[in-house]
Design a protein around this motif. Structure first.
Motif, PDB file in Angstrom:
ATOM      1  N   GLN A  38      -8.324   2.452 -12.710  1.00 41.77           N
ATOM      2  CA  GLN A  38      -8.144   3.670 -11.936  1.00 41.77           C
ATOM      3  C   GLN A  38      -9.502   4.236 -11.525  1.00 41.77           C
ATOM      4  O   GLN A  38     -10.359   4.471 -12.371  1.00 41.77           O
ATOM      5  CB  GLN A  38      -7.354   4.724 -12.716  1.00 41.77           C
ATOM      6  N   GLY A  41      -9.555   9.999  -8.111  1.00 41.53           N
ATOM      7  CA  GLY A  41      -8.764  10.403  -6.961  1.00 41.53           C
ATOM      8  C   GLY A  41      -7.785   9.360  -6.458  1.00 41.53           C
ATOM      9  O   GLY A  41      -7.179   9.544  -5.398  1.00 41.53           O
ATOM     10  N   ARG A  42      -7.624   8.269  -7.200  1.00 41.47           N
ATOM     11  CA  ARG A  42      -6.716   7.194  -6.776  1.00 41.47           C
ATOM     12  C   ARG A  42      -5.704   6.915  -7.866  1.00 41.47           C
ATOM     13  O   ARG A  42      -5.860   7.296  -9.027  1.00 41.47           O
ATOM     14  CB  ARG A  42      -7.517   5.914  -6.502  1.00 41.47           C
ATOM     15  N   GLY A  43      -4.653   6.204  -7.466  1.00 40.70           N
ATOM     16  CA  GLY A  43      -3.671   5.769  -8.447  1.00 40.70           C
ATOM     17  C   GLY A  43      -4.142   4.525  -9.175  1.00 40.70           C
ATOM     18  O   GLY A  43      -5.034   3.823  -8.706  1.00 40.70           O
TER      19      GLY A  43
ATOM     20  N   ARG B   3       1.826  -0.584   0.740  1.00 42.28           N
ATOM     21  CA  ARG B   3       1.404   0.597  -0.005  1.00 42.28           C
ATOM     22  C   ARG B   3       2.582   1.468  -0.390  1.00 42.28           C
ATOM     23  O   ARG B   3       3.600   1.491   0.311  1.00 42.28           O
ATOM     24  CB  ARG B   3       0.460   1.459   0.825  1.00 42.28           C
ATOM     25  N   THR B   5       3.488   5.245  -0.423  1.00 43.33           N
ATOM     26  CA  THR B   5       2.986   6.427   0.275  1.00 43.33           C
ATOM     27  C   THR B   5       3.535   7.693  -0.354  1.00 43.33           C
ATOM     28  O   THR B   5       4.757   7.831  -0.493  1.00 43.33           O
ATOM     29  CB  THR B   5       3.380   6.383   1.760  1.00 43.33           C
ATOM     30  N   GLN B   6       2.634   8.594  -0.711  1.00 36.57           N
ATOM     31  CA  GLN B   6       3.053   9.856  -1.304  1.00 36.57           C
ATOM     32  C   GLN B   6       2.594  11.019  -0.426  1.00 36.57           C
ATOM     33  O   GLN B   6       1.467  11.009   0.086  1.00 36.57           O
ATOM     34  CB  GLN B   6       2.458  10.045  -2.703  1.00 36.57           C
ATOM     35  N   ARG B   9      -0.679  15.021  -0.237  1.00 40.05           N
ATOM     36  CA  ARG B   9      -1.746  14.589  -1.146  1.00 40.05           C
ATOM     37  C   ARG B   9      -2.175  15.739  -2.051  1.00 40.05           C
ATOM     38  O   ARG B   9      -2.541  15.519  -3.211  1.00 40.05           O
ATOM     39  CB  ARG B   9      -2.955  14.101  -0.350  1.00 40.05           C
ATOM     40  N   PHE B  91       2.239  10.897  -9.753  1.00 41.96           N
ATOM     41  CA  PHE B  91       2.188   9.573  -9.144  1.00 41.96           C
ATOM     42  C   PHE B  91       3.583   8.981  -9.038  1.00 41.96           C
ATOM     43  O   PHE B  91       4.410   9.113  -9.948  1.00 41.96           O
ATOM     44  CB  PHE B  91       1.332   8.616  -9.984  1.00 41.96           C
ATOM     45  N   GLY B 106       1.117   4.923  -5.864  1.00 38.76           N
ATOM     46  CA  GLY B 106       0.619   5.673  -4.728  1.00 38.76           C
ATOM     47  C   GLY B 106      -0.668   6.394  -5.103  1.00 38.76           C
ATOM     48  O   GLY B 106      -1.144   6.280  -6.247  1.00 38.76           O
ATOM     49  N   SER B 107      -1.213   7.128  -4.155  1.00 38.22           N
ATOM     50  CA  SER B 107      -2.471   7.848  -4.393  1.00 38.22           C
ATOM     51  C   SER B 107      -2.257   9.183  -5.087  1.00 38.22           C
ATOM     52  O   SER B 107      -3.225   9.850  -5.449  1.00 38.22           O
ATOM     53  CB  SER B 107      -3.218   8.061  -3.082  1.00 38.22           C
TER      54      SER B 107
END
Lengths: 114, 114
Positions: A38, A41-43, B3, B5-6, B9, B91, B106-107
């Protein structure tokens, strides 16, 4: 109670050396174990999976071992690079198919010093 | 690359307001998870679905949280009413039945309740 323990302190490694991260668990009989990376700021991003009947798994510069007697997995990054700096999470599956979701450790922050 | 997608943000909301977070899993993935991440607790499993059917939501505070999957392309997580202790990164992750490939996250949605 069930626990997954990873070293909460940051691990500083010099570039080019092998980084070794530890994941210990108690009161689990996991069918398999996964490692994720990880970045801030990212999954989490999936890296490797190892099953209970496998001792070792490799992928490029990554190697994972799984010792169900010691209840421990070791995650190695050989020839480490600054780009390997991130938090690494181990995760256990509750059942054979992973249908019950994964339980994650809190992760170890790895810093590769140039 | 496919991807998860969430949206959104980031979300800042006042205590007591309803919050809805959305997730579009990867096409063809039949399992969807919702996790919450905080510094103190790490990643916690809130709920998950297989083939759109809820399998387990025991990790969710039932009185205020709800998770649904109205169709194969959309999963939602709602909090009503929101509280400051709900502040976290949420997440969504999706996967196929064969967990050799791990889960794709996802991010995340960073939620701040003031």
């Amino acid at each position: 109670s069930q626990k997954i323990e990873q070293n909460s302190e940051a691990l500083n490694i010099q570039e080019g050396k092998t980084a070794t991260l530890t994941c210990n668990y108690t009161n689990y009989s996991p069918a398999y174990l996964q490692w994720y990376r990880q970045d801030p700021g990212r999954g989490p991003v999936f890296l490797l999976l190892i099953r209970e009947n496998e001792k070792e798994k490799r992928k490029e510069r990554l190697k994972v071992t799984f010792d169900t007697t010691l209840k421990q997995s070791l995650f190695h990054i050989t020839a480490s690079q600054p780009a390997d700096s991130a938090t690494y999470l181990c995760a256990l599956a509750h059942s054979g198919g992973g249908a019950d979701g994964l339980t994650f450790g809190k992760g170890t922050h790895l810093i590769i010093q140039p | 690359d496919a991807r998860v997608t969430q949206t959104p943000r980031h979300k800042v909301t006042e205590m007591g307001q309803e919050v809805t977070m959305r997730c579009q899993p990867i096409l063809g993935h039949n399992t969807v998870f919702w996790y919450r991440q905080t510094m103190m607790q790490g990643l916690e499993l809130l709920a998950y679905f297989r083939n759109r059917a809820p399998l387990d939501d025991s990790g969710m505070p039932k009185d205020r949280f709800s998770a649904e999957m109205p169709d194969a392309t959309l999963a939602t997580l709602k909090i009503q009413p929101s509280e400051p202790r709900d502040s976290a990164v949420y997440f969504c992750a999706s996967g196929v039945g064969d967990t050799r490939y791990g889960y794709t996250f996802g991010s995340g949605t960073r939620l701040t309740v003031v």
